[in-house]
Design an enzyme around this catalytic site. Structure first.
Site, short mmCIF file in Angstrom:
data_model
loop_
_atom_site.label_atom_id
_atom_site.label_comp_id
_atom_site.label_asym_id
_atom_site.label_seq_id
_atom_site.Cartn_x
_atom_site.Cartn_y
_atom_site.Cartn_z
N ARG A 198 0.82 -1.21 0.00
CA ARG A 198 0.00 0.00 0.00
C ARG A 198 0.86 1.27 0.00
NH1 ARG A 198 -5.12 0.12 2.02
NH2 ARG A 198 -4.70 1.84 3.43
N ARG A 251 9.68 6.22 -2.83
CA ARG A 251 9.96 7.21 -3.89
C ARG A 251 11.40 7.69 -3.81
NH1 ARG A 251 5.39 10.16 -1.91
NH2 ARG A 251 3.47 9.24 -2.74
N ARG A 259 -8.47 -6.66 13.92
CA ARG A 259 -7.84 -5.78 14.90
C ARG A 259 -8.85 -4.69 15.22
NH1 ARG A 259 -3.75 -7.67 17.53
NH2 ARG A 259 -2.68 -5.66 17.74
N ARG A 294 0.20 5.57 16.64
CA ARG A 294 0.32 6.91 16.06
C ARG A 294 -0.48 7.91 16.89
NH1 ARG A 294 -3.12 6.00 10.37
NH2 ARG A 294 -4.96 5.16 11.36
N GLU A 347 -3.48 6.43 19.42
CA GLU A 347 -4.16 5.26 18.83
C GLU A 347 -3.43 3.97 19.22
OE1 GLU A 347 -5.19 5.99 14.72
OE2 GLU A 347 -4.97 3.86 14.25
N TYR A 396 -9.79 -5.15 3.45
CA TYR A 396 -9.46 -3.77 3.75
C TYR A 396 -9.78 -2.96 2.50
CZ TYR A 396 -7.34 0.45 5.27
OH TYR A 396 -7.19 1.76 5.63
N ASP A 403 -10.38 0.94 0.86
CA ASP A 403 -10.41 2.39 0.99
C ASP A 403 -11.79 2.90 0.59
OD1 ASP A 403 -7.92 3.10 2.00
OD2 ASP A 403 -6.97 2.85 0.06
P1 FAD Z 1 -18.43 0.63 7.40
O1 FAD Z 1 -18.04 2.06 7.28
O2 FAD Z 1 -17.75 -0.18 8.42
O3 FAD Z 1 -19.99 0.55 7.59
C1 FAD Z 1 -20.64 -0.64 7.98
C2 FAD Z 1 -21.79 -0.25 8.91
O4 FAD Z 1 -22.61 -1.40 9.14
C3 FAD Z 1 -21.33 0.22 10.28
O5 FAD Z 1 -21.79 1.54 10.52
C4 FAD Z 1 -21.98 -0.77 11.26
O6 FAD Z 1 -22.45 -0.14 12.45
C5 FAD Z 1 -23.15 -1.30 10.44
N1 FAD Z 1 -23.61 -2.63 10.82
C6 FAD Z 1 -22.90 -3.78 10.87
N2 FAD Z 1 -23.70 -4.82 11.24
C7 FAD Z 1 -24.96 -4.31 11.42
C8 FAD Z 1 -26.21 -4.88 11.79
N3 FAD Z 1 -26.37 -6.19 12.03
N4 FAD Z 1 -27.30 -4.07 11.89
C9 FAD Z 1 -27.18 -2.74 11.64
N5 FAD Z 1 -26.00 -2.14 11.28
C10 FAD Z 1 -24.90 -2.93 11.17
N6 FAD Z 1 -10.25 4.78 3.67
C11 FAD Z 1 -9.78 5.79 2.89
O7 FAD Z 1 -10.15 5.87 1.71
N7 FAD Z 1 -8.90 6.71 3.40
C12 FAD Z 1 -8.47 6.69 4.69
O8 FAD Z 1 -7.69 7.54 5.11
C13 FAD Z 1 -8.96 5.65 5.52
N8 FAD Z 1 -8.56 5.59 6.81
C14 FAD Z 1 -9.02 4.57 7.58
C15 FAD Z 1 -8.58 4.55 8.90
C16 FAD Z 1 -9.00 3.53 9.74
C17 FAD Z 1 -8.54 3.50 11.15
C18 FAD Z 1 -9.86 2.51 9.23
C19 FAD Z 1 -10.28 1.37 10.09
C20 FAD Z 1 -10.33 2.57 7.92
C21 FAD Z 1 -9.91 3.60 7.08
N9 FAD Z 1 -10.36 3.70 5.78
C22 FAD Z 1 -9.87 4.71 4.97
C23 FAD Z 1 -11.33 2.73 5.21
C24 FAD Z 1 -12.81 3.20 5.37
O9 FAD Z 1 -13.13 3.30 6.74
C25 FAD Z 1 -13.70 2.18 4.65
O10 FAD Z 1 -13.41 2.21 3.27
C26 FAD Z 1 -15.20 2.42 4.79
O11 FAD Z 1 -15.57 2.63 6.11
C27 FAD Z 1 -15.97 1.23 4.23
O12 FAD Z 1 -17.35 1.49 4.25
P2 FAD Z 1 -18.41 0.32 4.48
O13 FAD Z 1 -19.75 0.94 4.31
O14 FAD Z 1 -18.08 -0.86 3.66
O15 FAD Z 1 -18.18 -0.14 5.99
N1 UDP Z 2 3.25 0.69 8.31
C1 UDP Z 2 4.38 0.62 9.08
N2 UDP Z 2 4.92 1.78 9.57
C2 UDP Z 2 4.36 2.98 9.35
C3 UDP Z 2 3.20 3.06 8.56
C4 UDP Z 2 2.66 1.89 8.05
O1 UDP Z 2 4.89 -0.45 9.34
O2 UDP Z 2 4.88 4.00 9.86
C5 UDP Z 2 2.68 -0.57 7.80
C6 UDP Z 2 1.56 -1.09 8.70
O3 UDP Z 2 1.65 -2.50 8.77
C7 UDP Z 2 0.30 -0.66 7.96
C8 UDP Z 2 0.76 -0.77 6.51
O4 UDP Z 2 2.14 -0.37 6.51
O5 UDP Z 2 -0.79 -1.51 8.24
C9 UDP Z 2 -0.02 0.06 5.52
O6 UDP Z 2 0.04 1.43 5.92
P1 UDP Z 2 -1.21 2.37 5.81
O7 UDP Z 2 -0.82 3.74 6.18
O8 UDP Z 2 -1.85 2.12 4.51
O9 UDP Z 2 -2.11 1.78 6.99
P2 UDP Z 2 -3.58 2.18 7.46
O10 UDP Z 2 -4.09 3.26 6.57
O11 UDP Z 2 -4.28 0.90 7.26
O12 UDP Z 2 -3.44 2.56 8.88
#
Ligand code: FAD
Ligand code: UDP
Length: 384
Positions: A170, A174, A249, A279, A300, A348, A350
């Site tokens: 991911r 560079r 996780r 972080r 976090e 996973y 985005d």
């Molecule tokens: P979700 O957003 O998880 O929505 C699913 C929903 O279903 C939830 O609200 C849950 O409450 C509901 N649900 C589940 N079961 C039930 C049930 N039985 N009844 C009623 N409701 C229910 N993506 C990016 O593009 N850029 C980022 O910088 C980025 N950062 C992230 C950072 C973190 C820490 C994490 C974990 C993810 C990140 N993502 C990021 C990914 C992003 O969160 C997901 O792409 C997005 O949330 C997916 O949408 P979804 O609708 O599939 O799932």
């Molecule tokens: N990662 C790492 N060190 C860092 C940043 C990222 O080892 O400082 C690893 C980590 O395992 C992470 C992966 O690279 O899950 C992908 O990074 P990304 O920033 O995409 O993670 P996320 O958005 O899922 O937190």
């Protein structure tokens, strides 16, 4: 058709909207008291816009997705930059020319840095399978140990040898000064946060919303008669964990509020294994167009997801993929349900991929309906 859409994240909202545009009605359920799933944002009492479930930056190469999200809210230009602390020194990530010169105490040009890192990379690893392979192949032992092995052990709680190479792939490497975290041409954060965008997507006369309502497939009668369920919740939950719980996780965010600027950057990663958090995020820096005297900071922490925790990152090791295969085979024989999104397909994803897949799934479903075919269990292969 009358759909029950389970989950009001981007997956559920986009598919409900596309079906609504074609004349089908949906009731969208979410067990949470807000829409937008894990992308939810909310104004803190200090006025700072907080990314409740961790930092979310919108980035995409899909022009259609970019145009789609812009229909529902104002997107502000934003280039994400991440700093990483290793052994007390701050560097920029992903690994770039500045990182390399700072780390090795050199003054390389791009070409020299590329040649130098090539000598560090383990050329015997021709097709990296594990996270560790990927790191050793592309940046070599020193950079891998400094930035990736400790952070990843904390983030994933397993040996990086057991994680797939795709997790590290991911991140780019560079040999230029470009220290943007992402490569994509479109990068932005919504001016008013993600939640109003998802509210706008759901704002359609054919869509009704039931928040704070957990949908259980066994008591769907309680929620009225539906012709079909679109399930964006965890696939193992739908089947009552018949093949065991899929490993995730979860994250704990410890919030602090103070005055001033805490760390100057939106995200600082702590790469050493002996620092317990992964972080620190300082939310006001995700909205550089706003001005706030106060600041909200999240430390976090990552740990294994328990039964009552929020699932964040799917752990797709060999064991979990075998379990997933059992669920996928079971789902393929189930009728009246389509699985979507990051929890429904245990991947996973985005945000942009989520929207892209939801738009594609809507097209597939509408074609099936037009041709009197039954709706598929999946519109993509969750095992891929
Ligand atoms: P979700 O957003 O998880 O929505 C699913 C929903 O279903 C939830 O609200 C849950 O409450 C509901 N649900 C589940 N079961 C039930 C049930 N039985 N009844 C009623 N409701 C229910 N993506 C990016 O593009 N850029 C980022 O910088 C980025 N950062 C992230 C950072 C973190 C820490 C994490 C974990 C993810 C990140 N993502 C990021 C990914 C992003 O969160 C997901 O792409 C997005 O949330 C997916 O949408 P979804 O609708 O599939 O799932
Ligand atoms: N990662 C790492 N060190 C860092 C940043 C990222 O080892 O400082 C690893 C980590 O395992 C992470 C992966 O690279 O899950 C992908 O990074 P990304 O920033 O995409 O993670 P996320 O958005 O899922 O937190």
């Amino acid at each position: 058709m009358r759909f029950a859409v389970v989950g009001a994240g981007f997956s559920g909202a986009v598919v409900a909207r596309e079906l609504a545009n074609a004349g089908h009605s949906s009731t969208v359920f979410d067990s949470r008291d807000h829409v937008a799933g894990n992308c939810h944002t909310a104004r803190h009492e200090t006025g700072v816009m907080v990314h409740t479930y961790g930092p979310h930056i919108f980035h995409t190469q899909h022009q259609d997705v970019w145009e789609y999200i812009n229909r529902f809210g104002e997107m502000m230009p934003y280039r994400h930059k991440v700093k990483a602390i290793s052994k007390g020194t701050m560097y920029s990530l992903p690994v770039n020319l500045t990182t390399i010169n700072q780390f090795f105490g050199t003054n390389f040009t791009s070409e020299q840095a590329e040649a130098f890192i090539a000598t560090k990379g383990d050329a015997t690893i021709t097709s990296p399978v594990s996270f560790e392979d990927q790191g050793l192949r592309f940046v070599g032992r020193e950079l891998y140990d400094a930035f990736f092995s400790g952070y990843t052990a904390k983030q994933w709680g397993v040996d990086p040898k057991d994680l797939p190479a795709s997790i590290l792939a991911r991140l780019p490497v560079r040999f230029t000064d470009d220290d943007s975290y992402f490569n994509h041409p479109y990068q932005a954060i919504p001016k008013n946060g993600y939640t109003p965008i998802v509210e706008a997507i759901l704002d359609h006369p054919n869509i009704s919303l039931q928040l704070s309502t957990r949908f259980l497939k066994n008591n769907s009668a309680e929620f009225g008669e539906f012709d079909h369920v679109i399930w964006t919740g965890p696939i193992d939950a739908y089947f009552d964990y018949e093949f065991g719980r899929l490993g995730y996780r979860t994250l704990d965010f410890v919030a602090d509020t103070s005055v001033g600027d805490y760390q100057h950057y939106p995200v600082v990663n702590y790469c050493d294994a002996d620092v317990p958090y992964t972080r620190i995020t300082e939310h006001k820096h995700f909205a550089p167009w706003e001005s706030h005297d106060s600041t909200v900071v999240y430390h976090e922490y990552s740990r294994l997801c328990g039964e009552n925790d929020t699932p964040y990152y799917p752990i797709r090791r060999v064991k979990e993929k075998e379990q997933l295969l059992s669920y996928v085979q079971r789902a393929r024989t189930a009728t009246g349900v389509t699985f979507m999104g990051r929890l429904g397909t245990y991947r996973y994803l985005d945000m942009d991929v989520t929207i892209h897949e939801a738009l594609a799934a809507s097209i597939v479903m509408l074609e099936c309906l037009a041709n009197n075919k039954s709706l598929p269990s999946f519109s993509i292969d969750p095992m891929a």
